[in-house]
Motif scaffolding. Sequence first.
Motif, PDB file in Angstrom:
ATOM      1  N   SER A 196       0.958  -1.163   0.189  1.00 40.50           N
ATOM      2  CA  SER A 196      -0.030   0.156   0.132  1.00 40.50           C
ATOM      3  C   SER A 196       0.750   1.238  -0.259  1.00 40.50           C
ATOM      4  O   SER A 196       2.278   1.550   0.645  1.00 40.50           O
ATOM      5  CB  SER A 196      -0.927   0.190   1.203  1.00 40.50           C
ATOM      6  OG  SER A 196      -2.143   1.681   1.279  1.00 40.50           O
TER       7      SER A 196
ATOM      8  N   ILE B  32       0.491   5.805   0.491  1.00 41.24           N
ATOM      9  CA  ILE B  32      -0.302   6.982   0.693  1.00 41.24           C
ATOM     10  C   ILE B  32       0.521   8.535   0.248  1.00 41.24           C
ATOM     11  O   ILE B  32       1.861   8.138   0.703  1.00 41.24           O
ATOM     12  CB  ILE B  32      -0.832   7.068   1.755  1.00 41.24           C
ATOM     13  CG1 ILE B  32      -1.399   8.037   2.236  1.00 41.24           C
ATOM     14  CG2 ILE B  32       0.480   7.607   2.863  1.00 41.24           C
ATOM     15  CD1 ILE B  32      -2.758   8.733   3.799  1.00 41.24           C
ATOM     16  N   SER B  33      -0.022   8.873  -0.488  1.00 41.02           N
ATOM     17  CA  SER B  33       0.595  10.568  -0.771  1.00 41.02           C
ATOM     18  C   SER B  33       0.528  11.250   0.009  1.00 41.02           C
ATOM     19  O   SER B  33      -0.834  11.741   0.200  1.00 41.02           O
ATOM     20  CB  SER B  33       0.558  10.468  -2.101  1.00 41.02           C
ATOM     21  OG  SER B  33       0.697   9.495  -3.055  1.00 41.02           O
TER      22      SER B  33
ATOM     23  N   ASP C 196      -2.279  14.865  -1.293  1.00 39.88           N
ATOM     24  CA  ASP C 196      -3.512  14.546  -1.365  1.00 39.88           C
ATOM     25  C   ASP C 196      -4.370  13.508  -0.216  1.00 39.88           C
ATOM     26  O   ASP C 196      -5.671  13.889  -0.039  1.00 39.88           O
ATOM     27  CB  ASP C 196      -4.541  14.860  -3.269  1.00 39.88           C
ATOM     28  CG  ASP C 196      -3.652  13.675  -3.296  1.00 39.88           C
ATOM     29  OD1 ASP C 196      -4.333  13.401  -4.794  1.00 39.88           O
ATOM     30  OD2 ASP C 196      -3.228  12.384  -2.878  1.00 39.88           O
TER      31      ASP C 196
ATOM     32  N   SER D 180      -3.779  10.394  -0.713  1.00 36.71           N
ATOM     33  CA  SER D 180      -4.395   9.327  -2.027  1.00 36.71           C
ATOM     34  C   SER D 180      -3.818   8.464  -1.466  1.00 36.71           C
ATOM     35  O   SER D 180      -3.203   8.523  -1.360  1.00 36.71           O
ATOM     36  CB  SER D 180      -4.807   9.506  -3.516  1.00 36.71           C
ATOM     37  OG  SER D 180      -3.315  10.039  -3.910  1.00 36.71           O
ATOM     38  N   THR D 181      -4.590   6.890  -1.719  1.00 32.32           N
ATOM     39  CA  THR D 181      -3.848   5.615  -1.382  1.00 32.32           C
ATOM     40  C   THR D 181      -4.269   4.983  -2.670  1.00 32.32           C
ATOM     41  O   THR D 181      -4.763   4.945  -3.991  1.00 32.32           O
ATOM     42  CB  THR D 181      -4.766   5.369  -0.348  1.00 32.32           C
ATOM     43  OG1 THR D 181      -5.996   5.466  -0.799  1.00 32.32           O
ATOM     44  CG2 THR D 181      -4.596   6.499   0.870  1.00 32.32           C
ATOM     45  N   HIS D 182      -3.263   3.483  -2.401  1.00 33.59           N
ATOM     46  CA  HIS D 182      -3.371   2.726  -3.217  1.00 33.59           C
ATOM     47  C   HIS D 182      -3.164   1.348  -2.439  1.00 33.59           C
ATOM     48  O   HIS D 182      -2.423   1.015  -1.607  1.00 33.59           O
ATOM     49  CB  HIS D 182      -2.096   2.891  -4.801  1.00 33.59           C
ATOM     50  CG  HIS D 182      -2.022   1.332  -5.228  1.00 33.59           C
ATOM     51  ND1 HIS D 182      -1.079   0.796  -4.970  1.00 33.59           N
ATOM     52  CD2 HIS D 182      -2.820   1.554  -6.399  1.00 33.59           C
ATOM     53  CE1 HIS D 182      -1.268  -0.146  -6.678  1.00 33.59           C
ATOM     54  NE2 HIS D 182      -2.534   0.052  -7.038  1.00 33.59           N
TER      55      HIS D 182
ATOM     56  N   SER E 263      -2.794   5.126   6.483  1.00 36.39           N
ATOM     57  CA  SER E 263      -3.146   6.024   6.982  1.00 36.39           C
ATOM     58  C   SER E 263      -1.784   7.110   6.962  1.00 36.39           C
ATOM     59  O   SER E 263      -1.080   6.235   7.115  1.00 36.39           O
ATOM     60  CB  SER E 263      -3.558   6.522   7.848  1.00 36.39           C
ATOM     61  OG  SER E 263      -3.623   5.964   8.981  1.00 36.39           O
TER      62      SER E 263
ATOM     63  N   ARG F 220       4.702  11.736  -5.719  1.00 40.38           N
ATOM     64  CA  ARG F 220       3.448  10.569  -5.000  1.00 40.38           C
ATOM     65  C   ARG F 220       3.852   9.282  -5.308  1.00 40.38           C
ATOM     66  O   ARG F 220       4.698   8.923  -6.046  1.00 40.38           O
ATOM     67  CB  ARG F 220       2.321  11.359  -5.934  1.00 40.38           C
ATOM     68  CG  ARG F 220       1.713  13.309  -5.978  1.00 40.38           C
ATOM     69  CD  ARG F 220       1.054  13.709  -6.622  1.00 40.38           C
ATOM     70  NE  ARG F 220      -0.495  12.720  -5.691  1.00 40.38           N
ATOM     71  CZ  ARG F 220      -0.587  11.682  -6.401  1.00 40.38           C
ATOM     72  NH1 ARG F 220      -0.517  11.477  -8.044  1.00 40.38           N
ATOM     73  NH2 ARG F 220      -2.459  11.552  -5.860  1.00 40.38           N
ATOM     74  N   CYS F 221       2.794   8.524  -5.194  1.00 39.85           N
ATOM     75  CA  CYS F 221       2.725   7.047  -5.324  1.00 39.85           C
ATOM     76  C   CYS F 221       2.933   7.039  -6.860  1.00 39.85           C
ATOM     77  O   CYS F 221       2.088   8.133  -7.053  1.00 39.85           O
ATOM     78  CB  CYS F 221       2.313   6.517  -4.206  1.00 39.85           C
ATOM     79  SG  CYS F 221       1.925   6.544  -2.996  1.00 39.85           S
TER      80      CYS F 221
END
Length: 127
Positions: free
Chosen positions: A49, A51-52, A55, A57-59, A71, A103-104
């Motif tokens: 996983s 997180i950026s 913003d 945002s997650t993946h 988180s 970011r991710c």
Amino acid sequence: QVQLVESGGSSVQPGGSLRLSCAASGFTLDVYAIAWFRQAPGKEREGVSCISSSDGSTHYADSVKGRFTISGDNAKNTAYLQMNSLKPEDTAVYYCAVALGVRCSWRGGDYYGMDYWGKGTLVTVSS
């Protein structure tokens, strides 16, 4: 001198839950990505996983989607991985890593561009 320190690894029964923490220090950038990876014995390391910070945002990898939640706390430069409904196949050493200024980035089934890594924390899921 960026440092990442994972904590929270333990031994749990299938169906149990754990929360891993990744405390980052040594940088002050507002834009960064923190990702969780894991590596089981005899297997390749895989992205779990990410997180950026920009913003939030997650993946998630398909293998953990719906069970794990990432988180972050930007003020503390800390990321968390809440792991629910744990399965034996989740057993692995879990690592966190940070990519600065970006970011991710997910490509080829994994995250890339990580600049710094923690030493890992062991999660064991068994009966």
